[in-house]
Design an enzyme around this catalytic site. Sequence first.
Site, PDB file in Angstrom:
ATOM      1  N   ARG A  76       1.170  -8.283 -34.607  1.00 48.66           N
ATOM      2  CA  ARG A  76       2.424  -9.040 -34.762  1.00 48.66           C
ATOM      3  C   ARG A  76       3.490  -8.477 -33.811  1.00 48.66           C
ATOM      4  O   ARG A  76       4.276  -9.214 -33.222  1.00 48.66           O
ATOM      5  CB  ARG A  76       2.899  -9.005 -36.216  1.00 48.66           C
ATOM      6  CG  ARG A  76       4.306  -9.567 -36.397  1.00 48.66           C
ATOM      7  CD  ARG A  76       4.553 -10.178 -37.759  1.00 48.66           C
ATOM      8  NE  ARG A  76       4.202  -9.355 -38.894  1.00 48.66           N
ATOM      9  CZ  ARG A  76       4.877  -8.271 -39.314  1.00 48.66           C
ATOM     10  NH1 ARG A  76       5.942  -7.869 -38.660  1.00 48.66           N
ATOM     11  NH2 ARG A  76       4.470  -7.599 -40.345  1.00 48.66           N
ATOM     12  N   TYR A 128      14.605 -33.622 -26.314  1.00 49.30           N
ATOM     13  CA  TYR A 128      13.298 -33.821 -26.955  1.00 49.30           C
ATOM     14  C   TYR A 128      13.518 -33.975 -28.470  1.00 49.30           C
ATOM     15  O   TYR A 128      14.333 -33.255 -29.064  1.00 49.30           O
ATOM     16  CB  TYR A 128      12.407 -32.618 -26.636  1.00 49.30           C
ATOM     17  CG  TYR A 128      11.147 -32.568 -27.483  1.00 49.30           C
ATOM     18  CD1 TYR A 128      10.221 -33.610 -27.429  1.00 49.30           C
ATOM     19  CD2 TYR A 128      10.896 -31.506 -28.333  1.00 49.30           C
ATOM     20  CE1 TYR A 128       9.080 -33.579 -28.210  1.00 49.30           C
ATOM     21  CE2 TYR A 128       9.749 -31.456 -29.107  1.00 49.30           C
ATOM     22  CZ  TYR A 128       8.849 -32.507 -29.042  1.00 49.30           C
ATOM     23  OH  TYR A 128       7.725 -32.484 -29.823  1.00 49.30           O
ATOM     24  N   ASP A 205      15.536 -25.872 -21.588  1.00 52.14           N
ATOM     25  CA  ASP A 205      14.144 -26.255 -21.872  1.00 52.14           C
ATOM     26  C   ASP A 205      13.564 -26.735 -20.537  1.00 52.14           C
ATOM     27  O   ASP A 205      13.921 -27.801 -20.034  1.00 52.14           O
ATOM     28  CB  ASP A 205      14.138 -27.378 -22.912  1.00 52.14           C
ATOM     29  CG  ASP A 205      12.727 -27.871 -23.215  1.00 52.14           C
ATOM     30  OD1 ASP A 205      11.815 -27.600 -22.415  1.00 52.14           O
ATOM     31  OD2 ASP A 205      12.546 -28.534 -24.256  1.00 52.14           O
ATOM     32  N   LYS A 230       2.158 -27.635 -22.344  1.00 54.51           N
ATOM     33  CA  LYS A 230       2.170 -28.666 -21.295  1.00 54.51           C
ATOM     34  C   LYS A 230       1.611 -28.096 -19.978  1.00 54.51           C
ATOM     35  O   LYS A 230       0.465 -27.712 -19.935  1.00 54.51           O
ATOM     36  CB  LYS A 230       3.605 -29.186 -21.129  1.00 54.51           C
ATOM     37  CG  LYS A 230       4.319 -29.529 -22.450  1.00 54.51           C
ATOM     38  CD  LYS A 230       3.732 -30.752 -23.101  1.00 54.51           C
ATOM     39  CE  LYS A 230       4.430 -31.250 -24.342  1.00 54.51           C
ATOM     40  NZ  LYS A 230       4.890 -30.355 -25.353  1.00 54.51           N
TER      41      LYS A 230
END
Length: 915
Positions: A76, A128, A205, A230
């Site tokens: 983690r 978005y 972004d 993406k």
Amino acid sequence: MTGMSTPRSTSDPLSPASPASLTSSLLRARPYRFATLAATVDNPDPGHKDQYGSSSVPIYQTATFKGMGGQYDYSRSGNPTRSHLEHHIAKISNARHAFAVTSGMGALDVIFRLLKPGDEIIAGNDLYGGSNRLIGYLKEHGGITTHHVDTTDPETLLPLLKDESHKIAMVLLESPTNPLLQIADLEEIARLTKRYRPEAIVVVDNTMMSPYLCRPLELGCDIVYDSGTKYLSGHHDLMAGLICCDRDEIAKGIAFTINSIGNGLSPFDSFLLLRGVKTLSLRIDKQQANTILIAQYLDRLGFKVNYPGLASHRGKAVHDRIASGPGAVLSFETGDVALSERIVASTRLWGISVSFGCINSLISMPCLMSHASIDPAVRAARNLPEDLIRLCVGIEDPADLIDDLEAALLEAGAVRTVDEASTAARGERLNLERIGVGRADDLSKGLAGLGLDGTESAPGVCRPKVETIMTSAPGKVILFGEHAVVHGVTAIAGAIDLRCYCLAEARADGLISLVLPDMAYSQTWDPANLPWDKVAPFPPPLSAVLKSGPKGDVVPDQELLTLLANQYISHEAGQNLKAVQSAQAFLYLYMHVASVTGLRPSQTNTIRAGLPVSAGLGSSAAFSVSVASALLYSHGVLPVPGQQSPATPHSVESEHAHLVNSWAFVAEKVLHGNPSGVDNTVSSLGGAIAYRRAISGRQEQSLKILKGFDEVPFLITDTKVPRDTKTLVAGVARRKLEEPDTIIPLLDSIQRISDQAEQVLSAAGAHSRSEQVATLARLVEQNHSHLVSLGVSHPALETVRNKTRDQPWGLATKLTGAGGGGCAVSVVPDGFSNDSLLSLRSALADIGFETYSTSVGGRGYGVLVPPAAGSADEQVESAEGGVEANAIPGRKRFEEAPAEDLARWAESAGVWACA
Ligand code: PLP
């Protein structure tokens, strides 16, 4: 956490040859270019060599690490495979720090945790959808508000940046936006933010560009994140989010959150992503080259293409400065939702899928897919066209991609071939043209078929077919279902007997005038100077357009509208904006009717409103219907009642009412963009209608005419409080998203009210008149209380309600239309005395409201039947004291009569034939 300093990459061309002795060392000193950086994965910790010298980074598929004081203890907090990836991302992003998390949204969530309650964000208004959803959550649960602005213009941020009362802590940007491909000047916005708010964090972004095409940290931004799902991965086989920044204190906060919540990327996904990134530039080069070809192809066919690689793109200059390529996503509009659906369904090579950035080409309709979660009303408010098709281009052979797209365009009926045989025989790409914006000869063919191409009808100025004609059209009230209708619930609307009137008179000087006495506006045009070449012909056959009018899905041509607004409609300071918009709608309609008939009649159209404007009573539809009908009669498209048969008719044929309606709908679209069609339909046809809008995948649009009742008296009270319909509609839409458990049951309940109203208004004879009126009154009460719960009432509307409910009046009242001001309607039962009505009206007037006594469910559009030839009425005194043939009695009084006397004047002017 990764904190590597990396050399700034450059794409400078090789410099001229240096002296031989220096060449080798100079060349080695040059920083690597992007493709090299991306393909070469270094060890973040050069001291640690892989024990076997593996050339690809091993997957450390382990949660824990043995021992104490080592570099890693728990995955983690950190994992060697993830460290390799983070180091690599920092290197190609030219960033000091990089972090890999489990998704793009996970990245934004981590970034938002740098904020605290009370902070404010400035964000784009075309973000978005997932980012918008998270922003909504922050507002509800984190006390963090967001101001959405148009980031295509950096100036729009200034009022917020300069106003110290706002605690602006973050600016959130996307460029290009998805799916409209709008450009934000990241550099300028970062500069302005640093100037006025040095403490605020500028976040970008960068998913649409990837670090290959744009590196926002180099432009002065503070944090950049990517959905690694993406382009960075490139194969749609993993989800990831990447965050980069230079500032150490920001990096510290981000590392703390990732360790605390545990959304660091897994070892396996880190490995896969690292593999994908190596080919990033190779893939994007190919995808982008393909996209440029496809954008040019669609552009040549005449589609409206959004792509910053096209010279016509509004933001191209800014984009070229901040990025090194236009990317591989484009969107285009077809002008017709059903056509877009057919195109998408007809492709084979293009996969129908959400997301982008994959090596395979994808096609989608954002409003039905990636942006379907945004309420249609909000989409409309953000100008997201419902017919928009998005193409995310892959690495296939561009010829195959274009072939497949072309086959789909042909199959869907978006284009047709021209000279197919010769081009196909030569083995060339088919010669295509778009259907619906065809060639000029279609028009002449159509006119020839209609006998309209003779000498008299050749395009050119002429006298109208009918010298003088007067038409009128009613306004409307929404009885039930306002607001809920946006979400698919049935709305019931009825015509009221407050009307708009249009007088069309021939003139001899070849000019066209529009006169709006109520708005002190008039303008005159010379038809010879109008931009006729910009009027796109209707798809043939024109006989169908003449008979049934333009199809409901015809969208106004934005280019022509802009041209009219900029060059043909006078708009002086202080002029009534409604009047200016009305002039634009009039001229657009005039030119399109003329483009079908081939006639350009010289006439003056005087239009008066006998109903309040901007009060939610359908005044604009009444305007559109009265103008459309006046043009159709005066241009000879519709026969004037009473001229064919000697008997004086009292009604117009329903076919004529439908024709008027379809033209009026065009004017309504010019005035409102994307109207439902309810107002013009009620205004054209009269009576009442039950309307449901289409909701994709759930229900078709339906429109039912309710004929089972006589006019019902109503009192309308105008609070004169102005409304902002868009904001009210968007507010309900937002609440539906945020509080579905409260809002959806309310909408269901309104549907039940509309169902009962529909039943009682359509079942002629099944209910007595008093039952009908009593049921309406009960439903009015219920619907209003739901509208209060939706949050769209207003104190002024509640005052009206309380007053009308008071004794001795006891009337049922509800708001009508968008609420937030505007009008209320009260049902007046048959036994209600005239004295009571007068006393109630004066009580309402005393508290500052204007009232209209009307009835609901009456006549539709009407035309004043000209006096029969030779009758005494035919000879009317003209303004100059002479005699005009076939004129409208008291023409002067029409122009000057007080608005409240117009109805009386119209009734006394002669016999009306109405729908
Ligand atoms: N940003 C943009 C521009 C996107 O298109 C997406 C996803 O479609 C995201 C962020 C969210 O990324 P993810 O789906 O990886 O959470």
